[in-house]
Design a protein around this motif. Sequence first.
Motif, PDB file in Angstrom:
ATOM      1  N   ARG A 226      30.878  46.390  46.207  1.00  0.00           N
ATOM      2  CA  ARG A 226      30.521  45.255  47.163  1.00  0.00           C
ATOM      3  C   ARG A 226      29.484  44.463  46.693  1.00  0.00           C
ATOM      4  NH1 ARG A 226      28.356  47.156  52.082  1.00  0.00           N
ATOM      5  NH2 ARG A 226      29.738  45.618  53.292  1.00  0.00           N
ATOM      6  N   SER A 227      29.462  44.208  45.609  1.00  0.00           N
ATOM      7  CA  SER A 227      28.475  43.158  45.002  1.00  0.00           C
ATOM      8  C   SER A 227      29.447  41.990  44.662  1.00  0.00           C
ATOM      9  CB  SER A 227      27.623  43.692  43.875  1.00  0.00           C
ATOM     10  OG  SER A 227      26.856  42.657  43.095  1.00  0.00           O
ATOM     11  N   PRO A 228      29.040  40.710  45.106  1.00  0.00           N
ATOM     12  CA  PRO A 228      29.818  39.699  44.505  1.00  0.00           C
ATOM     13  C   PRO A 228      29.618  39.121  43.287  1.00  0.00           C
ATOM     14  CG  PRO A 228      28.567  39.012  46.336  1.00  0.00           C
ATOM     15  CD  PRO A 228      28.383  40.615  46.259  1.00  0.00           C
ATOM     16  N   MET A 229      28.464  39.615  42.854  1.00  0.00           N
ATOM     17  CA  MET A 229      27.933  39.182  41.394  1.00  0.00           C
ATOM     18  C   MET A 229      28.583  40.176  40.464  1.00  0.00           C
ATOM     19  SD  MET A 229      24.039  39.381  39.584  1.00  0.00           S
ATOM     20  CE  MET A 229      24.019  41.098  39.464  1.00  0.00           C
ATOM     21  N   TYR A 230      28.818  41.348  40.769  1.00  0.00           N
ATOM     22  CA  TYR A 230      29.497  42.320  39.630  1.00  0.00           C
ATOM     23  C   TYR A 230      30.951  41.956  39.748  1.00  0.00           C
ATOM     24  CZ  TYR A 230      25.372  44.528  38.352  1.00  0.00           C
ATOM     25  OH  TYR A 230      24.004  44.824  37.466  1.00  0.00           O
ATOM     26  N   HIS A 231      31.414  41.861  41.108  1.00  0.00           N
ATOM     27  CA  HIS A 231      32.831  41.356  41.283  1.00  0.00           C
ATOM     28  C   HIS A 231      33.180  40.232  40.361  1.00  0.00           C
ATOM     29  CE1 HIS A 231      36.480  40.866  43.552  1.00  0.00           C
ATOM     30  NE2 HIS A 231      36.446  39.799  43.414  1.00  0.00           N
ATOM     31  N   LYS A 232      32.313  39.060  40.225  1.00  0.00           N
ATOM     32  CA  LYS A 232      32.596  37.962  39.296  1.00  0.00           C
ATOM     33  C   LYS A 232      32.414  38.269  38.019  1.00  0.00           C
ATOM     34  CE  LYS A 232      29.963  35.128  41.133  1.00  0.00           C
ATOM     35  NZ  LYS A 232      29.071  33.725  41.437  1.00  0.00           N
ATOM     36  N   ILE A 233      31.583  39.198  37.561  1.00  0.00           N
ATOM     37  CA  ILE A 233      31.432  39.603  35.933  1.00  0.00           C
ATOM     38  C   ILE A 233      32.607  40.346  35.782  1.00  0.00           C
ATOM     39  CG2 ILE A 233      30.085  41.309  34.517  1.00  0.00           C
ATOM     40  CD1 ILE A 233      27.423  40.418  35.921  1.00  0.00           C
ATOM     41  N   LEU A 234      33.014  41.546  36.356  1.00  0.00           N
ATOM     42  CA  LEU A 234      34.099  42.186  35.862  1.00  0.00           C
ATOM     43  C   LEU A 234      35.549  41.256  35.835  1.00  0.00           C
ATOM     44  CD1 LEU A 234      33.382  45.125  38.018  1.00  0.00           C
ATOM     45  CD2 LEU A 234      33.481  45.320  35.584  1.00  0.00           C
ATOM     46  N   LEU A 235      35.642  40.428  36.711  1.00  0.00           N
ATOM     47  CA  LEU A 235      36.879  39.422  37.040  1.00  0.00           C
ATOM     48  C   LEU A 235      36.979  38.706  35.604  1.00  0.00           C
ATOM     49  CD1 LEU A 235      39.204  38.401  38.419  1.00  0.00           C
ATOM     50  CD2 LEU A 235      37.696  37.028  39.929  1.00  0.00           C
ATOM     51  N   SER A 236      35.707  37.976  35.308  1.00  0.00           N
ATOM     52  CA  SER A 236      35.713  37.315  34.377  1.00  0.00           C
ATOM     53  C   SER A 236      36.365  38.119  32.896  1.00  0.00           C
ATOM     54  CB  SER A 236      34.456  36.586  34.117  1.00  0.00           C
ATOM     55  OG  SER A 236      33.098  37.458  33.697  1.00  0.00           O
ATOM     56  N   LYS A 237      35.688  39.225  32.715  1.00  0.00           N
ATOM     57  CA  LYS A 237      36.086  40.060  31.569  1.00  0.00           C
ATOM     58  C   LYS A 237      37.520  40.335  31.611  1.00  0.00           C
ATOM     59  CE  LYS A 237      32.957  41.028  29.482  1.00  0.00           C
ATOM     60  NZ  LYS A 237      32.110  42.181  29.521  1.00  0.00           N
ATOM     61  N   MET A 238      38.124  40.628  32.828  1.00  0.00           N
ATOM     62  CA  MET A 238      39.442  40.947  32.853  1.00  0.00           C
ATOM     63  C   MET A 238      40.362  39.568  32.433  1.00  0.00           C
ATOM     64  SD  MET A 238      39.351  43.304  36.189  1.00  0.00           S
ATOM     65  CE  MET A 238      41.141  43.252  36.646  1.00  0.00           C
ATOM     66  N   LEU A 239      39.758  38.643  32.715  1.00  0.00           N
ATOM     67  CA  LEU A 239      40.513  37.144  32.303  1.00  0.00           C
ATOM     68  C   LEU A 239      40.558  37.025  30.931  1.00  0.00           C
ATOM     69  CD1 LEU A 239      39.138  34.775  35.228  1.00  0.00           C
ATOM     70  CD2 LEU A 239      41.590  35.464  34.981  1.00  0.00           C
ATOM     71  N   ILE A 240      39.497  37.338  30.309  1.00  0.00           N
ATOM     72  CA  ILE A 240      39.291  37.402  28.954  1.00  0.00           C
ATOM     73  C   ILE A 240      40.129  38.271  28.360  1.00  0.00           C
ATOM     74  CG2 ILE A 240      37.882  37.913  26.803  1.00  0.00           C
ATOM     75  CD1 ILE A 240      35.562  36.610  28.583  1.00  0.00           C
ATOM     76  N   LEU A 241      40.363  39.498  28.521  1.00  0.00           N
ATOM     77  CA  LEU A 241      41.410  40.365  28.068  1.00  0.00           C
ATOM     78  C   LEU A 241      42.601  39.914  28.431  1.00  0.00           C
ATOM     79  CD1 LEU A 241      42.314  43.409  27.085  1.00  0.00           C
ATOM     80  CD2 LEU A 241      41.900  44.049  29.411  1.00  0.00           C
ATOM     81  N   TYR A 242      43.104  39.577  29.572  1.00  0.00           N
ATOM     82  CA  TYR A 242      44.277  38.908  29.881  1.00  0.00           C
ATOM     83  C   TYR A 242      44.993  37.865  28.872  1.00  0.00           C
ATOM     84  CZ  TYR A 242      48.439  37.248  32.789  1.00  0.00           C
ATOM     85  OH  TYR A 242      49.490  36.855  33.160  1.00  0.00           O
ATOM     86  N   GLU A 243      43.775  36.965  28.414  1.00  0.00           N
ATOM     87  CA  GLU A 243      44.023  35.671  27.649  1.00  0.00           C
ATOM     88  C   GLU A 243      44.334  36.618  26.275  1.00  0.00           C
ATOM     89  OE1 GLU A 243      42.295  31.742  25.294  1.00  0.00           O
ATOM     90  OE2 GLU A 243      41.011  33.155  26.544  1.00  0.00           O
ATOM     91  N   GLY A 244      43.514  37.699  25.853  1.00  0.00           N
ATOM     92  CA  GLY A 244      43.661  38.255  24.756  1.00  0.00           C
ATOM     93  C   GLY A 244      44.858  39.057  24.494  1.00  0.00           C
ATOM     94  N   LEU A 245      45.491  39.493  25.651  1.00  0.00           N
ATOM     95  CA  LEU A 245      46.942  40.044  25.600  1.00  0.00           C
ATOM     96  C   LEU A 245      48.079  39.093  25.358  1.00  0.00           C
ATOM     97  CD1 LEU A 245      47.091  42.754  28.426  1.00  0.00           C
ATOM     98  CD2 LEU A 245      47.808  42.751  26.032  1.00  0.00           C
ATOM     99  N   ILE A 246      47.730  37.885  25.801  1.00  0.00           N
ATOM    100  CA  ILE A 246      48.744  36.681  25.815  1.00  0.00           C
ATOM    101  C   ILE A 246      48.943  36.461  24.202  1.00  0.00           C
ATOM    102  CG2 ILE A 246      49.429  34.434  26.087  1.00  0.00           C
ATOM    103  CD1 ILE A 246      48.237  34.786  29.063  1.00  0.00           C
TER     104      ILE A 246
END
Length: 532
Positions: A226-246
């Motif tokens: 329930r921390s918007p800061m950690y939500h954004k940190i994790l979401l950004s790392k998942m976006l990097i993983l997603y691009e790496g997968l592509i």
Amino acid sequence: MVRKLGLVFRTIIHLKCKQIRYQIWYRLKTKLFKLSNYKVSKAWTFSPVAIKSDLILGSYKNKFVAPISFTFLNQAVEFKKTIDWNFLGNGKLWNYNLQYLDYLLDPNVPLDILQSILEDCSNNLVSDNLKAEPYPVSLRIVNTAIFLSRHGNQSKLLDQCLQMQINYLQKNLEYHIEANHLLENYLALCIAGLFYKDSGLFNKYFHKLIDTLNEQILDDGAHYERSPMYHKILLSKMLILYEGLILSKNAQEELDILQQKISKMLGWLKAFCFLDHSIANFNDATHGIAPNVASIYTIADSLKIPTANLKLNESGYRKLEASGMEVLISIGKIIPSYQPGHAHSDLLSFCLNFKGQKILVDTGLSTYQIGNKRNYERSTLAHNTVTLNNENQSEVWGGFRIGNRANPITHIDEQNEVSASHDGFFSKFGKMHFRSLKLIEGGILIADELTGNGKNKFEAVARFHFDHSANLIFERSKNAIIINGLLEFRFNSPTQIKEVVYEQALGYNSYQTATCIEASFEQTLQTSIRAL
């Protein structure tokens, strides 16, 4: 001593048995094992992946200035000849930021300097002069891999050190902490699997990642801390993983699964944010750490990831909107019960924006250093809610711990009205705190009521923390306050209204004096906020 033992007991009863086992094991293990024990036996060959998302998502600029000066958490340190990788003069979190190596990705720093820094850090790790720890290792793996992919692997040492850290992390996953730490561990190992073209490594930890996301991402898309800061940190790392997968493999099934999780997290962020893309700093959250919302959506759009249409629900936040007013309310219990380290004692607190201007704010996060400042920023006193005798609703202590927890009950959950209560004061005062927030013509009406048959005397105070930019005109004869010439706050039958100064946290170790209004009352208080 007896009181402290009781506090510890009320804290550890919420932990998983697995956490306790690993907490004991890792404390013993760190004394016996060093990074040099984690030699790599399998033949890995580094394979560049042209990830670019970090260039927009990264918050690494201006952290390093030649010759050897670093600025983290708004604190600058200049090293004279060599970097002291174990420097603790500004606390553990500052040192962690030094170890993350995200500044390696700063395009404004000369490449030869960055190469030298990475080699120095790697040499200290391999020689055990710098102790390996799972969380900084996780972030360092990702930053190092992207750097080497972008600029080439200049030495055997760098590749050896990176492989040793990957091997170390696999055997030191943070099961004793779980939450965002464990997600960072899995994300780092998935990304490592892509850069070393190791499908076994990738598949093993991708499945663990998805299983953990299934637990940690709530149905409304929020990360469960329930921390918007950690939500954004994790979401950004998942976006990097997603691009790496592509870029690195034909993995449509994995992309589809990951996209679903990212889409939900984007949906929660959209529902939680104010219209100007700013956030309320509920729980542990502050400015200058996580990527801004606009950059997250820029990358998501470039990767063609849709944003789910979701409403705030399981995360325990609600939003009321009308006539330029945006009100975010916290009515959720402390979750996860076994990891409350980033939770605050803030039930029924709320933040208010009006026509794009910040009016009422969460006082913010400025430090993780255990002490009075950290205790205050997590306390009920530091939030826009009610205290009895300045007591906390939930038993926050030790920087990252919570003993007894207040239990919320939601009574009305509608588009124009939210009401809830909690029992955080019941054991001491025999009173429940009930609060409703209801949209009315031209504004909002807040009703606070204390119910129950408790006989203990107490002083009830409702606090309203205004943004440092707010201009207040106090009209005492009317029990009213004019804000920025736009809004009127009016209190019905308070026993006393005080105007006090507080320190609003604008980031780590960054403060601005601001105004808090304290409205004392006996059993009930009504506060109306209307546009002028």
